[in-house]
Design a protein around this motif. Structure first.
Motif, short mmCIF file in Angstrom:
data_model
loop_
_atom_site.label_atom_id
_atom_site.label_comp_id
_atom_site.label_asym_id
_atom_site.label_seq_id
_atom_site.Cartn_x
_atom_site.Cartn_y
_atom_site.Cartn_z
N THR A 1 27.90 38.19 60.91
CA THR A 1 26.80 37.26 60.84
C THR A 1 27.67 35.76 61.01
O THR A 1 28.72 35.54 60.37
CB THR A 1 26.26 37.24 59.51
N MET B 1 23.32 41.74 68.31
CA MET B 1 22.21 42.55 67.79
C MET B 1 21.05 41.70 67.28
O MET B 1 21.11 40.40 67.15
CB MET B 1 22.68 43.17 66.41
N THR B 2 20.04 42.38 67.05
CA THR B 2 18.79 41.74 66.34
C THR B 2 19.14 42.37 64.98
O THR B 2 19.87 43.04 64.40
CB THR B 2 17.48 42.53 66.95
N GLY B 3 18.14 41.60 64.01
CA GLY B 3 18.18 42.23 62.71
C GLY B 3 18.78 41.22 61.89
O GLY B 3 19.20 40.07 62.07
N ASP C 1 24.48 39.24 63.35
CA ASP C 1 24.33 39.13 64.80
C ASP C 1 25.07 39.95 65.59
O ASP C 1 24.78 39.91 66.88
CB ASP C 1 25.09 37.62 64.58
N TYR C 2 26.22 40.63 65.17
CA TYR C 2 27.20 41.38 65.96
C TYR C 2 27.52 42.56 65.52
O TYR C 2 27.46 42.68 64.11
CB TYR C 2 28.30 40.76 66.55
N THR D 1 29.86 44.59 60.74
CA THR D 1 28.76 43.63 61.20
C THR D 1 29.46 42.22 60.91
O THR D 1 30.01 42.14 59.89
CB THR D 1 27.43 43.75 60.30
N GLN E 1 23.39 30.42 65.37
CA GLN E 1 22.92 31.39 66.30
C GLN E 1 22.74 30.62 67.69
O GLN E 1 22.08 31.26 68.74
CB GLN E 1 21.63 32.19 66.14
#
Length: 150
Positions: free
Chosen positions: A70, A98-100, A103-104, A68, A74
């Motif tokens: 971040t 991604m959401t949540g 970011d990826y 993941t 954004q």
């Protein structure tokens, strides 16, 4: 999309190199009808291309790692810059916005932990805008379906 289109897609997902003769027999249509339907599916973008399924382990890429990422921003420009950079990293097998919390989500295919460390420290952390990275090693793949869910 009707039942025949779905049948064609399911068969092609399992047997991507099938001839029109084989495909027609499998979905119970004429060869001409199959050719027409496949062409329509390609032109509409439902079939976006053809590829071989590669066994990464057979290539010495025995570690599948989910990462993941971040970003510090954004903003569209930051996302675009990251996506341009990540496309150049050959170890990235997949990249998803991604959401949540992150970011990826990336899936890396690497040789071993040393290879992962190299990609992490020398590549991913050096992409401008990357704020945080978290990695999880896949112990084994339980399900990898080439078939559609319907």
């Amino acid at each position: 999309m009707d039942q025949f289109d779905w049948a064609i897609l399911r068969h092609l997902r399992q047997h991507g190199r099938a001839s029109y003769v084989e495909l027609a027999q499998a979905v119970h249509l004429s060869e001409t009808s199959c050719q027409r339907r496949v062409k329509a599916l390609e032109e509409s973008g439902v079939i976006s291309g053809y590829a071989a399924l590669i066994d990464e382990r057979a290539l010495g890429l025995s570690l599948s790692v989910f990462v993941t990422v971040t970003l510090s921003s954004q903003a569209e420009a930051a996302l675009d810059a990251f996506e341009r950079a990540i496309r150049e990293v050959k170890e990235v097998a997949e990249c998803h916005l991604m959401t949540g919390g992150a970011d990826y989500l990336l899936r890396l295919a690497v040789r071993d932990v040393d290879d992962l460390e190299r990609v992490h420290s020398k590549v991913l952390t050096r992409i401008p805008g990357v704020e945080r990275i978290s990695s999880s090693l896949a112990m084994r793949t339980v399900v990898r379906r080439p078939a559609l869910p319907t």
